[in-house]
Design an enzyme around this catalytic site. Structure first.
Site, PDB file in Angstrom:
ATOM      1  CB  SER A   1      -0.953  -0.042   1.201  1.00  0.00           C
ATOM      2  OG  SER A   1      -2.005   0.862   1.040  1.00  0.00           O
TER       3      SER A   1
ATOM      4  CG  ASP B   1      -6.211  -2.183  -5.261  1.00  0.00           C
ATOM      5  OD1 ASP B   1      -7.071  -1.710  -4.501  1.00  0.00           O
ATOM      6  OD2 ASP B   1      -5.002  -1.955  -5.138  1.00  0.00           O
TER       7      ASP B   1
ATOM      8  CG  HIS C   1      -5.152  -2.329  -1.412  1.00  0.00           C
ATOM      9  ND1 HIS C   1      -4.598  -1.435  -2.281  1.00  0.00           N
ATOM     10  CD2 HIS C   1      -4.639  -2.030  -0.191  1.00  0.00           C
ATOM     11  CE1 HIS C   1      -3.792  -0.609  -1.622  1.00  0.00           C
ATOM     12  NE2 HIS C   1      -3.793  -0.965  -0.350  1.00  0.00           N
TER      13      HIS C   1
END
Length: 406
Positions: A247, A319, A352
């Site tokens: 991330s 994602d 994600h």
């Protein structure tokens, strides 16, 4: 993997459920086997465990025993088909638990203790009554025996260092997570369990960091100091240090590498470091970047042409948090003639949060709960996301082996 063994004798022993091995690391498979069952008999296998916060997580699968072959095809429940580790990756919060949960290990020095039970018929574990035929308990660890854990609070750094068992020196990883903050240790402890020293670094949302907890109050020199800390450690090979991020940690991984200005040649090379203000040189320095997921900031804003080390970028194509597919198109590296350094893994149906293998997926979870609740949608679908996590972890370890050990 679930397998059933059918008894053909007249006097049948009581059903037996086993887990082999009963104690494993979380990235290892376990075989769940039921024995002494009648043929063509419906059963349910259920797995339950408590998170470190006390929330109950569970999964279940329906099977039919077969008198001719071992049965390992789930016909319903939390997953279907042949999924050797489906009981583990398909876990979700049990009905009545808190909303917006994401399973994350808080204390890596203790295992997840999973209670696995064999139930009569095709049932839900939440319905009453259910008849338990057999049960077994399995332990899932993030930290192998002999791994050393050390809290680091020195020279302004806030993190936890994990050192593998043995004399060393070891290759090492600088491990950075996203803007959720805190100090997640479970990936670093798993790296150490696989023979890599790992330093998980806090940079936001930690009580020992300066300034407000919801903002990044550290400068570029903080990340360079963390990298230097690994290079200077007596149990770490200074020329075999890499960086991993997920991330926003992915952006920081790129950013740290471009700040360092690392120029990698062959096995031994002279490398110059551009460190914010001063300028220095080091000998025999080899770096590797292993990037998990997503960028929060456009890569075009960074000097990617400065990167001279192998780079792996892992993308979840479902994602829903950020534009991971678009950010993975590193045209800057190609334009600089460095596409040979770039390995891109892309997984349809993955979201994600690509975590260590067999981790339960959270499609959405609370980002913060105070002063108000904020939910983040991560994306992903359980089965393809689980397959992505297993494959990505395997290839990431192979990538690290190739670039940090040889």
């Amino acid at each position: 993997m679930f397998r059933s063994h059918v008894s053909v004798t007249t006097i049948r022993p009581a059903p037996l459920l086993t887990a082999t091995p009963v104690r494993t690391l979380v990235d290892e498979q376990a075989c769940i086997k039921a024995s002494f069952l009648p043929s063509n008999h419906p059963v349910t296998v259920c797995a339950r465990m408590r998170s470190d916060e006390g929330d109950l997580w569970q999964s279940f699968a329906h099977y039919n025993t077969n008198s001719r072959v071992n049965s390992d095809l789930s016909v319903g429940g939390s997953y279907s088909g042949c999924e050797p580790m489906g009981l583990f990756w398909s876990m979700q919060p049990a009905p009545g638990e808190r909303d917006g949960l994401r399973l994350r290990k808080k204390c890596v020095e203790s295992p997840y203790t999973v209670h696995i039970s064999l139930l009569e018929g095709h049932v839900s574990p939440n319905q009453e009554p259910v008849k338990e035929l057999a049960a077994v308990t399995a332990e899932r660890w993030y930290m192998a025996p002999g791994v050393k854990r050390q809290e680091i609070r020195q020279n302004g750094l806030v993190g936890t260092l994990f050192i593998p068992p043995g004399p060393g020196p070891f290759p090492a990883m600088l491990d950075m997570w996203g803007m959720g903050g805190g100090l997640p240790e479970y990936r670093s402890s798993l790296f150490a369990s696989r023979g890599y020293a790992s330093f998980c670094l806090a940079y936001v949302g930690h009580k020992d960091l300066p300034g407000p907890p919801n903002t990044i109050n550290v400068r570029d020199s903080y990340f360079q100091a963390a990298f230097q800390f690994l290079q200077d450690h007596s149990h770490i090979a200074a020329d075999k240090v890499g960086i991993v991020g997920l991330s926003y940690g992915c952006y920081l991984t790129f950013h740290t590498a471009t700040l360092a200005g690392v120029k990698v040649g062959h096995r031994k090379e002279h490398v110059e470091h551009q460190i914010h203000l001063p300028f220095q040189s080091l000998l025999s320095l080899k770096h590797i970047l292993c990037i998990l997921q997503i960028l929060m900031k456009p890569l075009v804003l960074m000097q990617l042409e400065e990167i001279t080390c192998p780079l792996m970028y892992i993308v979840g194509e479902d994602d829903l948090s950020v534009l991971s597919i678009e950010n993975a198109d590193l045209e800057t590296l190609r334009a600089a003639g460095k596409s040979h350094l770039f390995t891109r893994l892309s997984y349809p149906g993955a979201g994600h949060l690509i975590e260590p293998p067999y981790s339960p997926m959270s499609r959405a979870s609370f980002w913060v709960v105070k002063p108000e609740k904020l939910m983040t949608v991560w994306g992903g679908h359980p089965a393809p996301h689980a397959a992505a996590q297993e494959d990505a972890w395997k290839k990431m370890l192979e990538f690290m082996e190739l670039n940090l050990r040889r």
